[in-house]
Design a protein around this motif. Structure first.
Motif, PDB file in Angstrom:
ATOM      1  N   ASP A  49       0.596  19.043   0.542  1.00 10.14           N
ATOM      2  CA  ASP A  49       0.230  19.625  -0.748  1.00 10.14           C
ATOM      3  C   ASP A  49      -0.675  18.662  -1.511  1.00 10.14           C
ATOM      4  OD1 ASP A  49       0.692  21.720  -2.888  1.00 10.14           O
ATOM      5  OD2 ASP A  49       1.423  19.938  -3.930  1.00 10.14           O
ATOM      6  N   ASN A  50      -1.885  19.111  -1.857  1.00 10.53           N
ATOM      7  CA  ASN A  50      -2.838  18.262  -2.572  1.00 10.53           C
ATOM      8  C   ASN A  50      -2.288  17.793  -3.916  1.00 10.53           C
ATOM      9  OD1 ASN A  50      -4.732  18.577  -0.523  1.00 10.53           O
ATOM     10  ND2 ASN A  50      -5.709  20.327  -1.508  1.00 10.53           N
ATOM     11  N   ALA A  51      -1.615  18.694  -4.641  1.00 13.80           N
ATOM     12  CA  ALA A  51      -1.100  18.349  -5.967  1.00 13.80           C
ATOM     13  C   ALA A  51      -0.037  17.258  -5.875  1.00 13.80           C
ATOM     14  CB  ALA A  51      -0.545  19.593  -6.650  1.00 13.80           C
ATOM     15  N   THR A  52       0.853  17.381  -4.884  1.00 13.54           N
ATOM     16  CA  THR A  52       1.889  16.366  -4.706  1.00 13.54           C
ATOM     17  C   THR A  52       1.280  15.019  -4.386  1.00 13.54           C
ATOM     18  OG1 THR A  52       3.498  18.013  -3.948  1.00 13.54           O
ATOM     19  CG2 THR A  52       3.918  15.722  -3.364  1.00 13.54           C
ATOM     20  N   ASN A  53       0.303  15.002  -3.483  1.00 15.81           N
ATOM     21  CA  ASN A  53      -0.344  13.748  -3.120  1.00 15.81           C
ATOM     22  C   ASN A  53      -1.026  13.111  -4.325  1.00 15.81           C
ATOM     23  OD1 ASN A  53       0.445  14.159  -0.485  1.00 15.81           O
ATOM     24  ND2 ASN A  53      -1.507  15.046   0.147  1.00 15.81           N
ATOM     25  N   THR A  54      -1.720  13.929  -5.092  1.00 15.73           N
ATOM     26  CA  THR A  54      -2.416  13.400  -6.276  1.00 15.73           C
ATOM     27  C   THR A  54      -1.418  12.857  -7.289  1.00 15.73           C
ATOM     28  OG1 THR A  54      -4.183  15.027  -5.931  1.00 15.73           O
ATOM     29  CG2 THR A  54      -4.056  13.960  -8.087  1.00 15.73           C
ATOM     30  N   ALA A  55      -0.322  13.589  -7.520  1.00 16.80           N
ATOM     31  CA  ALA A  55       0.683  13.139  -8.489  1.00 16.80           C
ATOM     32  C   ALA A  55       1.319  11.826  -8.054  1.00 16.80           C
ATOM     33  CB  ALA A  55       1.747  14.221  -8.667  1.00 16.80           C
ATOM     34  N   LEU A  56       1.650  11.708  -6.772  1.00 12.02           N
ATOM     35  CA  LEU A  56       2.247  10.467  -6.268  1.00 12.02           C
ATOM     36  C   LEU A  56       1.283   9.300  -6.431  1.00 12.02           C
ATOM     37  CD1 LEU A  56       4.007  11.718  -3.004  1.00 12.02           C
ATOM     38  CD2 LEU A  56       5.132  10.684  -4.968  1.00 12.02           C
ATOM     39  N   ALA A  57       0.017   9.531  -6.069  1.00  8.30           N
ATOM     40  CA  ALA A  57      -0.965   8.458  -6.149  1.00  8.30           C
ATOM     41  C   ALA A  57      -1.181   8.005  -7.590  1.00  8.30           C
ATOM     42  CB  ALA A  57      -2.286   8.913  -5.530  1.00  8.30           C
ATOM     43  N   LEU A  58      -1.289   8.957  -8.504  1.00 12.18           N
ATOM     44  CA  LEU A  58      -1.521   8.596  -9.902  1.00 12.18           C
ATOM     45  C   LEU A  58      -0.305   7.897 -10.504  1.00 12.18           C
ATOM     46  CD1 LEU A  58      -3.407  11.776 -11.178  1.00 12.18           C
ATOM     47  CD2 LEU A  58      -4.345   9.602 -10.380  1.00 12.18           C
TER      48      LEU A  58
ATOM     49  N   ALA B 184       0.845  -1.197   0.000  1.00  7.53           N
ATOM     50  CA  ALA B 184       0.000   0.000   0.000  1.00  7.53           C
ATOM     51  C   ALA B 184       0.874   1.239   0.000  1.00  7.53           C
ATOM     52  CB  ALA B 184      -0.926   0.009   1.221  1.00  7.53           C
ATOM     53  N   LEU B 185       0.304   2.334  -0.539  1.00  8.49           N
ATOM     54  CA  LEU B 185       0.964   3.643  -0.541  1.00  8.49           C
ATOM     55  C   LEU B 185      -0.009   4.675   0.010  1.00  8.49           C
ATOM     56  CD1 LEU B 185       3.195   5.720  -1.540  1.00  8.49           C
ATOM     57  CD2 LEU B 185       1.817   5.895  -3.620  1.00  8.49           C
ATOM     58  N   TYR B 186       0.459   5.485   0.963  1.00 11.63           N
ATOM     59  CA  TYR B 186      -0.322   6.593   1.505  1.00 11.63           C
ATOM     60  C   TYR B 186       0.415   7.892   1.183  1.00 11.63           C
ATOM     61  CZ  TYR B 186      -2.610   2.960   4.327  1.00 11.63           C
ATOM     62  OH  TYR B 186      -3.292   1.838   4.748  1.00 11.63           O
ATOM     63  N   ALA B 187      -0.205   8.747   0.358  1.00 15.13           N
ATOM     64  CA  ALA B 187       0.384  10.043   0.027  1.00 15.13           C
ATOM     65  C   ALA B 187      -0.228  11.086   0.953  1.00 15.13           C
ATOM     66  CB  ALA B 187       0.108  10.387  -1.431  1.00 15.13           C
ATOM     67  N   CYS B 188       0.559  11.555   1.929  1.00 19.09           N
ATOM     68  CA  CYS B 188       0.024  12.412   3.001  1.00 19.09           C
ATOM     69  C   CYS B 188       0.858  13.675   3.194  1.00 19.09           C
ATOM     70  CB  CYS B 188      -0.036  11.639   4.320  1.00 19.09           C
ATOM     71  SG  CYS B 188      -0.933  10.093   4.250  1.00 19.09           S
ATOM     72  N   THR B 189       1.410  14.224   2.143  1.00 19.57           N
ATOM     73  CA  THR B 189       2.123  15.483   2.294  1.00 19.57           C
ATOM     74  C   THR B 189       1.105  16.602   2.508  1.00 19.57           C
ATOM     75  OG1 THR B 189       2.126  16.171  -0.030  1.00 19.57           O
ATOM     76  CG2 THR B 189       3.818  14.583   0.649  1.00 19.57           C
TER      77      THR B 189
ATOM     78  N   ALA C  64      -2.660  -0.995  -3.065  1.00 27.28           N
ATOM     79  CA  ALA C  64      -3.700  -0.054  -2.654  1.00 27.28           C
ATOM     80  C   ALA C  64      -3.058   1.321  -2.508  1.00 27.28           C
ATOM     81  CB  ALA C  64      -4.329  -0.489  -1.336  1.00 27.28           C
ATOM     82  N   VAL C  65      -3.652   2.329  -3.136  1.00 27.88           N
ATOM     83  CA  VAL C  65      -3.092   3.679  -3.141  1.00 27.88           C
ATOM     84  C   VAL C  65      -4.122   4.639  -2.548  1.00 27.88           C
ATOM     85  CG1 VAL C  65      -2.107   5.523  -4.542  1.00 27.88           C
ATOM     86  CG2 VAL C  65      -1.767   3.134  -5.207  1.00 27.88           C
ATOM     87  N   TYR C  66      -3.693   5.413  -1.543  1.00 27.50           N
ATOM     88  CA  TYR C  66      -4.586   6.356  -0.877  1.00 27.50           C
ATOM     89  C   TYR C  66      -3.911   7.728  -0.834  1.00 27.50           C
ATOM     90  CZ  TYR C  66      -6.367   1.863   0.743  1.00 27.50           C
ATOM     91  OH  TYR C  66      -6.829   0.572   0.793  1.00 27.50           O
ATOM     92  N   ALA C  67      -4.618   8.733  -1.337  1.00 25.05           N
ATOM     93  CA  ALA C  67      -4.064  10.085  -1.377  1.00 25.05           C
ATOM     94  C   ALA C  67      -4.914  11.014  -0.526  1.00 25.05           C
ATOM     95  CB  ALA C  67      -4.016  10.597  -2.816  1.00 25.05           C
TER      96      ALA C  67
ATOM     97  N   ASP D  49      -7.879   5.499  -4.090  1.00 22.90           N
ATOM     98  CA  ASP D  49      -8.917   6.294  -3.442  1.00 22.90           C
ATOM     99  C   ASP D  49      -8.306   7.586  -2.929  1.00 22.90           C
ATOM    100  OD1 ASP D  49     -11.560   6.762  -2.659  1.00 22.90           O
ATOM    101  OD2 ASP D  49     -11.152   6.132  -0.604  1.00 22.90           O
ATOM    102  N   PHE D  50      -9.139   8.617  -2.843  1.00 27.81           N
ATOM    103  CA  PHE D  50      -8.747   9.911  -2.301  1.00 27.81           C
ATOM    104  C   PHE D  50      -9.539  10.121  -1.009  1.00 27.81           C
ATOM    105  CE2 PHE D  50      -8.373   9.952  -6.873  1.00 27.81           C
ATOM    106  CZ  PHE D  50      -7.090  10.451  -7.078  1.00 27.81           C
ATOM    107  N   PHE D  51      -8.853  10.528   0.052  1.00 29.89           N
ATOM    108  CA  PHE D  51      -9.536  10.669   1.333  1.00 29.89           C
ATOM    109  C   PHE D  51      -9.307  12.046   1.923  1.00 29.89           C
ATOM    110  CE2 PHE D  51      -5.325   9.170   2.573  1.00 29.89           C
ATOM    111  CZ  PHE D  51      -5.046   9.891   3.733  1.00 29.89           C
ATOM    112  N   ASN D  52     -10.276  12.463   2.734  1.00 33.48           N
ATOM    113  CA  ASN D  52     -10.226  13.745   3.421  1.00 33.48           C
ATOM    114  C   ASN D  52     -10.274  13.488   4.918  1.00 33.48           C
ATOM    115  OD1 ASN D  52     -12.103  16.066   4.733  1.00 33.48           O
ATOM    116  ND2 ASN D  52     -10.777  16.946   3.169  1.00 33.48           N
TER     117      ASN D  52
END
Length: 577
Positions: free
Chosen positions: A186-195, A179-184, A207-210, A237-240
């Motif tokens: 910056d929204n753009a960085t998280n989205t780029a890492l996840a994609l 699994a990968l959790y992108a939790c910086t 499993a990828v979660y941004a 998935d993208f989470f808030n």
């Protein structure tokens, strides 16, 4: 091994003990060598070697580099000198090993991280990333932490190059990660890492979660991913954080009737968490009161509460069917002096982003204190550790918690639950699909005896859950067939209403997908259903399907707009079919 980090050097306590041991050995070696050399030289012929203290010290230090002139002619040697001539070089060898470990530790950690298997990658170094890392490790996961900037190492994690490095995923061992959790931050960085992670060719499931801090952007990204005609192999998935924290809050502390009536609720602050809390309490109450006969009275207090209430009811149409929202444009004083809302509220949620203001409001507004234990929930983030100071059941409590009414709620800690994050959008939609199916079949007179699937989601066999997940994942393909797409219910927009020919077409597609999935897992046709033997009478072509079985597919498609609206989406027409 579980609980340890990949490529992690020995933990700090272990290293301290080793250094103490070898430091002691080195000191004893020096003492033993000095005394042993003095005795040994004393027995040699006069003038062979000097016994001056500085000369003895010089000979003694040479023991640490595997050579000392007085020992060149061999023994026998005194016992102390025999011990020192072996222990002193051992200390030197340890020093070389320790120096090499320090020099090459970073590169070794990178190499081990790159070749790791089944581990979890957490990108970021803020509060969300650090909290999630701790909870993953506490659950026995192996963690590779990727800081957004170059930061010092934290015990229990493996540090690799900064997240902005283009090779960061490869360096973190993404090819074999679980699994990968992108939790910086910056929204753009998280989205780029996840994609980037979701697009990589892989042999193992990922499993990828941004994390996306903006709730509306998070909803828009979820819509774009769910609307894919052919979803990627990776689970994305993208989470808030605020949405997850609100979901966790009401899962653990659901609303309960007060003397048979709906509880009176006050939400102070139409912030991201305030809005999420209002939506979740409505979802939770809808399950308790499916007929909608008893609306929950909610006071929404904010400078722009009227606008916020309108936006929420437009985004989630079921809100107006569950809650009676009364907006108060202004602060708490307007609510207390307005007279339009019955006081005191049974549940109060203080959701200001300004944590000091939130805490101050809870401590001075005594009109809100009468709802019982845990009735005043205060949203906190960096001040969440204050909850122990108010916890009357905690040994470190130093402040009164208003007879148990005060509840300090740390949103980051509540949201950073790996199981909660893993309950992604597809899983939630699959659950709603099943619940809608149960309600629909109840209307047709089905029960558990005739239909084994008429059970709550928690009791549903995994094969049936997998089928519901497959139906949720297939939403994008079906809409694509109609020239439609998903859109977040943000602002005004024209929702496409499915016409009967479109319902028929999507019902056929759903049946064909279901048949293909069942046949692939070993199911066969039979006149009578037998789940144990994997037999089902609906495993036939659409044209030969019985009318009642066709109607089940029609009902599932008719429920689709409501299911999507529950998650904040609507269907829009983008082109001709």
């Amino acid at each position: 091994m579980p609980g340890s980090s990949i490529g992690e050097p020995p933990r700090a306590p272990t290293m301290s003990v080793l250094r103490l041991i070898f430091g002691t050995i080195g000191l004893l070696s020096a003492v033993f060598g000095y005394l042993g050399l003095d005795r040994y030289i004393q027995k040699l012929p006069d003038g062979a070697f000097s016994r001056h203290p500085f000369d003895l010290l010089y000979y003694d230090l040479q023991l640490f580099v595997l050579g000392s002139p007085p020992l060149d002619d061999g023994g026998p040697f005194p016992l102390l000198l025999d011990i020192a001539r072996f222990s002193a070089p051992a200390v030197t060898v340890y020093a070389f090993v320790e120096a090499g470990r320090l020099l090459f530790a970073a590169e070794l950690r990178r190499l081990r991280a790159r070749n790791a298997r089944g581990h979890v990658i957490v990108c970021g170094d803020g509060l969300v990333a650090s909290t999630l890392t701790r909870r993953l490790r506490a659950a026995g996961e192996r963690v590779v932490a990727v800081p957004a900037e170059a930061v010092s190492s934290e015990p229990g994690t493996t540090r690799v190059p900064a997240a902005r490095d283009p090779d960061v995923l490869r360096a973190a061992g993404i090819g074999r990660a679980r699994a990968l959790y992108a939790c910086t931050s910056d929204n753009a960085t998280n989205t780029a890492l996840a994609l980037a992670a979701a697009r990589r060719d892989r042999r193992t499931p990922l499993a990828v979660y941004a994390q996306v801090a903006d709730p509306e952007l998070c909803l828009a990204l979820q819509a774009r991913h769910l609307g894919l005609a052919q979803p990627p192999g990776a689970r994305l998935d993208f989470f808030n954080v605020d949405d997850l924290a609100a979901r966790n809050l009401f899962a653990r502390e659901p609303l309960a009737p007060i003397q048979g009536a709906p509880p009176r609720v006050a939400v102070l602050g139409a912030t991201a968490f305030g809005r999420a809390a209002l939506v979740e309490l409505a979802r939770q109450w809808r399950v308790r009161n499916p007929g909608g006969s008893a609306l929950v009275p909610v006071a929404l207090v904010d400078d722009e509460s009227t606008q916020a209430a309108a936006e929420l009811t437009n985004r989630y149409p079921f809100l107006s069917q569950v809650c009676r929202i009364t907006p108060y444009d202004g602060g708490l004083a307007e609510l207390l002096s307005g007279g339009g809302f019955p006081l005191p509220p049974d549940r109060v949620f203080i959701c200001y982003d300004d944590e000091e203001r939130a805490l101050k409001t809870a401590l001075i507004a005594e009109q809100l204190w009468h709802g019982g234990p845990g009735s005043v929930v205060v949203r906190l983030d960096r001040l969440a550790n204050l909850r122990e100071a108010f916890d009357s059941d905690h040994s470190d409590a130093v402040l009164d918690d208003m007879s148990g009414a005060l509840r300090l709620y740390g949103v980051v800690h509540a949201a950073c639950d790996p199981a909660l994050i893993g309950n992604d959008l597809v899983e939630r939609l699959a659950r709603v699909i099943h619940e809608s199916y149960v309600v629909s079949r109840h209307r047709h007179g089905d029960d558990r005896t005739a239909n084994p699937a008429m059970v709550p989601w928690e009791e549903l066999p995994e094969t049936h859950r997998r089928a519901n997940r497959g139906q949720a994942k297939d939403i994008g393909r079906k809409l694509h067939e109609l020239g439609c797409a998903l859109s977040p219910r943000v602002g005004p927009g024209e929702e496409h209403i499915l016409a009967e020919p479109e319902i028929e077409r999507l019902a056929v597609l759903e049946h064909e997908r279901w048949v293909e999935e069942r046949v692939a897992t070993g199911w066969r046709y039979a006149d009578r259903r037998d789940d144990f033997r994997q037999l089902h009478p609906a495993l036939r072509t659409w044209d030969s399907l019985q009318e009642d079985m066709r109607e089940r597919n029609h009902d599932a498609i008719r429920e689709l707009p409501a299911i999507l609206a529950d998650a904040g989406f609507r269907i829009i027409r983008v082109r001709r079919a």
